[in-house]
Design an enzyme around this catalytic site. Structure first.
Site, PDB file in Angstrom:
ATOM      1  N   CYS A  92     -22.557 -24.496  -2.671  1.00  0.00           N
ATOM      2  CA  CYS A  92     -21.980 -24.044  -3.936  1.00  0.00           C
ATOM      3  C   CYS A  92     -20.457 -24.135  -3.892  1.00  0.00           C
ATOM      4  O   CYS A  92     -19.928 -25.231  -3.920  1.00  0.00           O
ATOM      5  CB  CYS A  92     -22.498 -22.662  -4.300  1.00  0.00           C
ATOM      6  SG  CYS A  92     -22.511 -22.443  -6.091  1.00  0.00           S
ATOM      7  N   GLU A 133     -30.585 -22.003   0.426  1.00  0.00           N
ATOM      8  CA  GLU A 133     -30.958 -20.896   1.332  1.00  0.00           C
ATOM      9  C   GLU A 133     -31.943 -19.914   0.694  1.00  0.00           C
ATOM     10  O   GLU A 133     -32.717 -19.263   1.387  1.00  0.00           O
ATOM     11  CB  GLU A 133     -29.704 -20.149   1.811  1.00  0.00           C
ATOM     12  CG  GLU A 133     -28.950 -19.318   0.784  1.00  0.00           C
ATOM     13  CD  GLU A 133     -27.925 -20.094  -0.032  1.00  0.00           C
ATOM     14  OE1 GLU A 133     -28.049 -21.336  -0.123  1.00  0.00           O
ATOM     15  OE2 GLU A 133     -27.010 -19.462  -0.602  1.00  0.00           O
ATOM     16  N   HIS A 136     -28.148 -23.441  -4.271  1.00  0.00           N
ATOM     17  CA  HIS A 136     -28.285 -22.602  -3.072  1.00  0.00           C
ATOM     18  C   HIS A 136     -29.651 -22.828  -2.418  1.00  0.00           C
ATOM     19  O   HIS A 136     -30.606 -22.113  -2.742  1.00  0.00           O
ATOM     20  CB  HIS A 136     -28.184 -21.120  -3.453  1.00  0.00           C
ATOM     21  CG  HIS A 136     -26.839 -20.685  -3.905  1.00  0.00           C
ATOM     22  ND1 HIS A 136     -25.932 -20.082  -3.069  1.00  0.00           N
ATOM     23  CD2 HIS A 136     -26.244 -20.765  -5.105  1.00  0.00           C
ATOM     24  CE1 HIS A 136     -24.827 -19.805  -3.741  1.00  0.00           C
ATOM     25  NE2 HIS A 136     -24.988 -20.205  -4.987  1.00  0.00           N
TER      26      HIS A 136
HETATM   27  N1  GLN Z   1     -17.209 -19.868  -7.873  1.00  0.00           N
HETATM   28  C1  GLN Z   1     -17.960 -21.074  -7.995  1.00  0.00           C
HETATM   29  C2  GLN Z   1     -18.552 -21.254  -9.371  1.00  0.00           C
HETATM   30  O1  GLN Z   1     -18.711 -20.321 -10.108  1.00  0.00           O
HETATM   31  C3  GLN Z   1     -19.054 -21.168  -6.940  1.00  0.00           C
HETATM   32  C4  GLN Z   1     -20.076 -20.087  -7.018  1.00  0.00           C
HETATM   33  C5  GLN Z   1     -20.890 -19.915  -5.765  1.00  0.00           C
HETATM   34  O2  GLN Z   1     -20.476 -20.304  -4.685  1.00  0.00           O
HETATM   35  N2  GLN Z   1     -22.043 -19.288  -5.888  1.00  0.00           N
HETATM   36  O3  GLN Z   1     -18.883 -22.352  -9.753  1.00  0.00           O
END
Ligand code: GLN
Length: 536
Positions: A382, A510, A508
């Site tokens: 992410c 995970e 994600h």
């Molecule tokens: N801050 C980033 C976004 O909103 C990544 C979010 C995250 O790592 N879950 O796109």
């Protein structure tokens, strides 16, 4: 069809006793007996969901496939049982009140004075029964957050008291308490447990089963004493000692006959004890794996719970590669050009963690650069993926101000941009791109080989995205966009194919790695890290 049975799990004496793990273990043991189960969590805080909570407050925010930001215990439920949870598996006080207040505004209560009892408790009862009614589960396990005696858990405990009465033999209450060992006296002390059971009893709840967390073996005499003082049968006093890992707990609980006692209390036939074959094989493989690989976790929270699912996914992937994964937290706020080699050189692989906001991102960029230049297996998740993209933009494409709009709203090279449908959002809670979305994998890419299929579905939690205006330039210079959303063309995965393993995912992975079905990306990343270690 037989009636749904309800198991309520409460906790006393202290927090962090592992109610989530015990609930997950009960789920696992009943599932192994062929029952159809679900596990839900009721949290007494006022936030509508944990999405807006700082990880220091509450650990990781887990995301369900249907897009709900939830408590991290739901991650344990899924990892143990392999069964997906939904938005209905996690309810907070905030959500209960929100729903009651909406009903009040609509006029549903026909002029009544709205009160904690019966209106709030009725709403809690309705939600506690909801999944059982909707899906006809054999068992619904309900974990109540917090500790008995907290003011904010009172309405939940009152709801359980009423439900135990309404449901009769179809409900049991499992209470988790703690038996401390006083080193000076060389004695285990049961008084805190007695007090917490008294507290429950004063609220009208008689626990049926006690699970006692302890660091030392509880002998028969002590169990009998607790049984005697707490109105519980001696065989319903179960000990739960500290284990080397949480994955041992279901097997221990089976040895302690926790599932048998639950079935007996519910007047159900006990039947044969299931072998837990695949689970035991996992444990065996885990015990045999003694060689270590070191994985650096570059992030800003020096708190285990903040990256819970990543740690678990890595650890599972280690077992399936017959290695022990040792994770090393590398604080991205303290990382700079001078110390990066010293911090990361000895790592066999590096994960650049998810996150929000400015703090610590320069360190993540420095880590991404170091790992790219050193050809170290690197997994960006992410925000970690976004950092890989920004670093590449700055140091390979030569855009010195390449950035994410989240960090610098005025950058002329917004390689990470705000998503179109996020531009006018002002409310922060529950409004990100959340939950499972499809992703198409490019033919002949590394990820396509890893997943072994063309289309995958993965969970998201972000507002920003790869800016497609730059896509061609990135591709031409060696960072390829190998995973994209088939409906809206958002970039989901980037990869530098000339490196050993340099992959960033906007989603994600995970969240969907479980004990019996470890995630292919984590498996392959750990494998690459092992190869990296052995070929150095
Ligand atoms: N801050 C980033 C976004 O909103 C990544 C979010 C995250 O790592 N879950 O796109």
């Amino acid at each position: 069809m037989s009636e749904t049975k309800y198991i309520f799990v409460t906790g006393g004496v202290a927090s962090s006793l592992g109610k989530g793990i015990i609930s997950s273990s009960i789920g696992k043991l009943l599932q192994a007996r062929g029952f159809n189960i679900t596990i839900q969590k009721f949290d007494p805080y006022i936030n509508i969901d944990p999405g807006t909570l700082n990880p220091y407050e509450h650990g990781e925010c887990y995301v369900t496939d249907d897009g709900q930001e939830t408590d991290l215990d739901l991650g344990h439920y899924e990892r143990f049982t392999g069964i997906q949870t939904t938005r209905n598996n996690n309810v907070t006080t905030g959500r209960i009140y929100q729903s009651v207040i909406e009903k009040e505004r609509r006029g549903d209560y026909l002029g009544k004075t709205i009160q904690v009892i019966p209106h709030i408790t009725d709403e809690i009862k309705r939600d506690m029964l909801y999944l059982g009614k909707k899906h006809h589960y054999d068992f619904v396990i309900t974990e109540v957050g917090g500790t008995v005696g907290d003011i904010e858990s009172l309405p939940f405990l009152e709801a359980i008291r009423q439900l135990k009465w309404d449901l009769g033999k179809n409900a049991v209450c499992v209470h988790l308490a703690y038996v401390p060992y006083l080193a000076a006296a060389k004695e285990l002390k049961t008084k805190p447990t007695q007090h917490s059971v008294k507290e429950l009893q004063s609220l009208g709840i008689q626990p049926d089963i006690l699970v006692l967390r302890a660091e030392h073996e509880l002998n028969a005499g002590l169990r009998k004493k607790v049984a005697n003082f707490c109105n519980v049968a001696p065989d319903a006093v179960i000990q739960s000692l500290d284990e080397p890992t949480i994955y041992e707990v279901p097997v221990r609980m089976q040895q302690e006959k926790l599932d048998v006692v639950i079935l007996q209390k519910l007047e159900m036939p006990v039947g044969e004890t299931p072998g837990l074959g695949p689970w035991r094989s996992f444990l065996e493989r885990r015990h045999k794996a003694t060689e270590i690989i070191n994985i650096g976790l570059v992030g800003k929270y020096d708190l285990q719970d903040a990256y819970k699912s990543i740690l678990e996914a890595l650890s599972q992937a280690g077992t399936y590669n017959d290695y022990k994964v040792k994770t090393h937290f590398v604080n991205s706020e303290k990382l700079n050009e001078e110390n990066v080699a010293c911090e990361l050189e000895s790592m066999d692989g590096v994960v650049i963690c998810p996150g929000f906001g400015q703090r610590g991102i320069e360190g993540k960029l420095i880590a991404a650069k170091y790992c790219r230049e050193q050809n170290k297996p690197t997994f960006g998740i992410c925000l970690g993926m976004q950092m890989m993209v920004i670093e590449f933009g700055r140091n390979v494409l030569g855009y010195a101000d390449a950035n994410s709009i989240e960090m610098d709203s005025k950058t002329t090279n917004n390689v990470i941009d705000i998503m179109e449908d996020q531009k006018n959002i002002t409310n922060m809670g529950g409004t990100m791109r959340l939950g499972g979305y499809e992703c198409q994998l490019r033919e002949n890419s590394k990820v396509r080989g890893i997943y072994g299929k063309e289309t995958i579905r993965e969970r998201h939690r972000h507002r920003y995205e790869f800016n497609n205006d730059y896509r061609e330039e990135y591709e031409r210079n060696g960072m390829e966009c190998v995973g994209t959303n088939p409906d809206c063309d958002l970039v989901e995965i980037v990869e530098i194919p000339t490196l050993k393993w340099y992959i960033g995912t906007q989603f994600h992975p995970e969240y969907s790695s479980t004990v019996l079905h470890p995630h292919p990306l984590f498996l392959d990343f750990v494998k690459a890290a092992i190869e990296n270690k052995n070929n150095r």
